[in-house]
Design a protein around this motif. Structure first.
Motif, mmCIF file in Angstrom:
data_model
loop_
_atom_site.group_PDB
_atom_site.id
_atom_site.type_symbol
_atom_site.label_atom_id
_atom_site.label_comp_id
_atom_site.label_asym_id
_atom_site.label_seq_id
_atom_site.Cartn_x
_atom_site.Cartn_y
_atom_site.Cartn_z
ATOM 1 N N VAL A 116 -30.834 15.402 -23.166
ATOM 2 C CA VAL A 116 -29.838 16.391 -22.490
ATOM 3 C C VAL A 116 -30.673 17.344 -21.652
ATOM 4 O O VAL A 116 -30.003 18.232 -20.858
ATOM 5 C CB VAL A 116 -28.866 17.203 -23.527
ATOM 6 C CG1 VAL A 116 -28.111 15.955 -24.472
ATOM 7 C CG2 VAL A 116 -29.751 17.892 -24.424
ATOM 8 N N LYS A 117 -31.830 17.069 -21.233
ATOM 9 C CA LYS A 117 -32.539 18.030 -20.353
ATOM 10 C C LYS A 117 -33.607 17.196 -19.852
ATOM 11 O O LYS A 117 -34.176 16.355 -20.525
ATOM 12 C CB LYS A 117 -33.207 19.387 -21.047
ATOM 13 C CG LYS A 117 -34.227 18.962 -21.963
ATOM 14 C CD LYS A 117 -34.823 20.315 -22.689
ATOM 15 C CE LYS A 117 -35.759 21.053 -21.501
ATOM 16 N NZ LYS A 117 -37.135 20.087 -21.384
ATOM 17 N N GLU A 118 -34.137 17.490 -18.469
ATOM 18 C CA GLU A 118 -35.229 17.195 -17.827
ATOM 19 C C GLU A 118 -36.431 17.150 -18.540
ATOM 20 O O GLU A 118 -36.824 18.461 -18.859
ATOM 21 C CB GLU A 118 -35.101 16.992 -16.446
ATOM 22 C CG GLU A 118 -33.961 16.767 -15.671
ATOM 23 C CD GLU A 118 -33.984 16.962 -14.236
ATOM 24 O OE1 GLU A 118 -34.363 15.806 -13.683
ATOM 25 O OE2 GLU A 118 -33.383 17.955 -13.740
ATOM 26 N N LEU A 119 -37.326 16.251 -18.674
ATOM 27 C CA LEU A 119 -38.505 16.671 -19.415
ATOM 28 C C LEU A 119 -39.551 17.663 -18.297
ATOM 29 O O LEU A 119 -39.189 17.583 -17.011
ATOM 30 C CB LEU A 119 -39.503 15.424 -19.505
ATOM 31 C CG LEU A 119 -38.916 14.503 -20.306
ATOM 32 C CD1 LEU A 119 -39.798 13.060 -20.393
ATOM 33 C CD2 LEU A 119 -38.818 14.794 -21.772
ATOM 34 N N GLU A 178 -19.525 10.004 -21.981
ATOM 35 C CA GLU A 178 -19.320 8.775 -22.460
ATOM 36 C C GLU A 178 -19.524 7.513 -21.459
ATOM 37 O O GLU A 178 -20.178 6.551 -21.462
ATOM 38 C CB GLU A 178 -17.965 8.594 -23.401
ATOM 39 C CG GLU A 178 -17.763 7.308 -23.589
ATOM 40 C CD GLU A 178 -19.017 7.001 -25.065
ATOM 41 O OE1 GLU A 178 -19.215 5.991 -25.388
ATOM 42 O OE2 GLU A 178 -19.233 8.205 -25.695
ATOM 43 N N ARG A 179 -19.273 8.003 -20.212
ATOM 44 C CA ARG A 179 -19.230 6.767 -19.187
ATOM 45 C C ARG A 179 -20.507 6.678 -18.806
ATOM 46 O O ARG A 179 -21.047 5.626 -18.489
ATOM 47 C CB ARG A 179 -18.457 7.047 -17.790
ATOM 48 C CG ARG A 179 -16.912 7.148 -18.135
ATOM 49 C CD ARG A 179 -16.408 5.560 -17.815
ATOM 50 N NE ARG A 179 -16.680 5.035 -16.726
ATOM 51 C CZ ARG A 179 -15.946 5.318 -15.636
ATOM 52 N NH1 ARG A 179 -14.970 6.115 -15.666
ATOM 53 N NH2 ARG A 179 -16.335 4.797 -14.570
ATOM 54 N N HIS A 201 -23.453 20.063 -14.744
ATOM 55 C CA HIS A 201 -24.920 20.385 -15.099
ATOM 56 C C HIS A 201 -25.519 19.068 -15.567
ATOM 57 O O HIS A 201 -24.744 18.097 -15.760
ATOM 58 C CB HIS A 201 -25.323 21.647 -15.556
ATOM 59 C CG HIS A 201 -24.586 21.888 -16.471
ATOM 60 N ND1 HIS A 201 -24.520 20.915 -18.129
ATOM 61 C CD2 HIS A 201 -23.787 22.973 -17.120
ATOM 62 C CE1 HIS A 201 -23.994 21.487 -18.963
ATOM 63 N NE2 HIS A 201 -23.182 22.513 -18.516
ATOM 64 N N PHE A 202 -26.768 19.001 -15.745
ATOM 65 C CA PHE A 202 -27.528 17.992 -16.042
ATOM 66 C C PHE A 202 -27.054 17.531 -17.393
ATOM 67 O O PHE A 202 -26.597 16.217 -17.888
ATOM 68 C CB PHE A 202 -29.041 18.145 -16.194
ATOM 69 C CG PHE A 202 -29.828 17.044 -16.716
ATOM 70 C CD1 PHE A 202 -30.331 15.908 -15.750
ATOM 71 C CD2 PHE A 202 -29.978 16.660 -18.046
ATOM 72 C CE1 PHE A 202 -31.113 14.925 -15.994
ATOM 73 C CE2 PHE A 202 -30.797 15.348 -18.509
ATOM 74 C CZ PHE A 202 -31.118 14.671 -17.640
ATOM 75 N N ARG A 203 -26.782 18.501 -18.496
ATOM 76 C CA ARG A 203 -26.492 18.064 -19.883
ATOM 77 C C ARG A 203 -24.854 17.524 -20.002
ATOM 78 O O ARG A 203 -24.635 16.575 -20.419
ATOM 79 C CB ARG A 203 -26.321 19.431 -20.772
ATOM 80 C CG ARG A 203 -25.945 19.166 -22.082
ATOM 81 C CD ARG A 203 -26.354 20.206 -23.117
ATOM 82 N NE ARG A 203 -26.079 19.986 -24.336
ATOM 83 C CZ ARG A 203 -26.967 20.364 -25.468
ATOM 84 N NH1 ARG A 203 -27.768 21.175 -25.293
ATOM 85 N NH2 ARG A 203 -26.586 19.910 -26.735
ATOM 86 N N SER A 204 -24.207 18.041 -19.163
ATOM 87 C CA SER A 204 -22.523 17.559 -19.382
ATOM 88 C C SER A 204 -22.608 16.021 -18.428
ATOM 89 O O SER A 204 -21.889 15.232 -19.065
ATOM 90 C CB SER A 204 -21.743 18.477 -18.416
ATOM 91 O OG SER A 204 -21.996 18.591 -16.885
ATOM 92 N N GLY A 260 -25.938 11.227 -10.692
ATOM 93 C CA GLY A 260 -24.894 12.115 -10.206
ATOM 94 C C GLY A 260 -24.005 11.572 -9.086
ATOM 95 O O GLY A 260 -22.889 11.800 -8.878
ATOM 96 N N LYS A 261 -24.651 10.664 -8.028
ATOM 97 C CA LYS A 261 -23.815 10.155 -7.267
ATOM 98 C C LYS A 261 -22.922 8.994 -7.626
ATOM 99 O O LYS A 261 -21.595 9.078 -7.201
ATOM 100 C CB LYS A 261 -24.668 9.558 -6.145
ATOM 101 C CG LYS A 261 -25.576 10.364 -5.332
ATOM 102 C CD LYS A 261 -26.473 9.654 -4.379
ATOM 103 C CE LYS A 261 -27.254 10.644 -3.472
ATOM 104 N NZ LYS A 261 -28.217 10.007 -2.251
#
Length: 264
Positions: free
Chosen positions: A222-225, A192-193, A184-187, A172-173
């Protein structure tokens, strides 16, 4: 970091990337790797400050013996070994034989130094008959600050691949610094980057692995475990069987023609 007077510092419980060990030693922290189980009442092997072999967990502790059994399983004997499981003689008989504790860990012993390879039950055999340690691959990949989880798939397969969970905080940073928009996490994981970033990190990890152990493809989760989804334990250890079942379609896609999967 507040450890200037430390005479020795121990790291155990889980494998630690060599570069992390080197980082602390460079700071002057006398960090040594040790190995043990609940059944050994704590440390069974440990490095000596005057004999630090990278990647090893040292030699048997004083009063303790260590040797290899069938399939390279590490066996330990000594006063530190427990007497047995409470009211469970069958389980006790399964791990204690002739005074030797069968640890369930595959190891290599060189010049008295023990190196843990993986859990015996987790060793994978590829379609080509090659034995692979998923933990070795996973820990190498997780040496990247951008990768939080790596679940290797290789058993009965033509080549190793993996399910990857990015580290939401560090990625994210990185995205913010590179002006990459996400909500959000999924996006973030689907950008692509970000995929290119992870591919570069895996390429770096592959350079540290034997050719047969290098990841050929990967899928970004696309989601955290989540423990509530039965994907990890309460202590955040990956549940391989549950994940293999839940992500079966994504795993199969990794072994379809390259245009249908994500190249690493």
């Amino acid at each position: 970091i507040g450890l200037r007077k430390a005479k020795v510092a121990l790291t155990g419980a889980a494998p630690i990337p060599p570069r992390i060990v080197q980082f602390f030693r460079t700071l002057g922290v006398p960090l040594v790797e040790v190995y043990g189980l609940t059944e050994t009442s704590g440390m069974a092997t440990g490095q000596r400050l005057d004999h630090l072999l990278p990647g090893s967990v040292g030699e048997a502790a004083a009063g303790t013996e260590a040797r290899l059994g069938d399939q390279g399983e590490l066996l330990v004997r000594g006063d530190i070994v427990f007497e047995g499981y409470f009211r469970n003689p069958e389980a006790t008989a399964g791990v204690l034989r002739d005074g030797w504790l069968h640890t369930g860990d595959v190891a290599v012993i060189e010049a008295g130094q023990v190196r843990i390879v993986d859990r015996l039950k987790d060793i994978m055999i590829t379609a080509g008959g090659k034995n692979l340690s998923p933990s070795e691959i996973e820990n190498t990949v997780k040496g990247s600050a951008f990768i939080k989880e790596c679940i290797v798939v290789a058993d009965g397969r033509r080549y190793p691949s993996a399910l990857i969970q990015i580290d939401a905080e560090t990625v994210g940073k990185w995205a913010e610094e590179n002006r990459i928009a996400f909500t959000h996490f999924r996006s973030l994981a689907e950008h692509e980057r970000v995929r290119e970033l992870v591919a570069a990190e895996i390429e770096q990890a592959n350079s540290q692995l034997a050719p047969v152990a290098q990841l050929k493809r990967f899928h970004l989760l696309v989601k955290e475990l989540d423990h509530d989804d039965d994907e990890v334990t309460a202590t955040m250890k990956v549940r391989r069987a549950s994940i293999a079942k839940k992500y079966a379609a994504e795993i199969e896609a990794l072994y379809k023609p390259e245009r249908q999967a994500e190249p690493a």
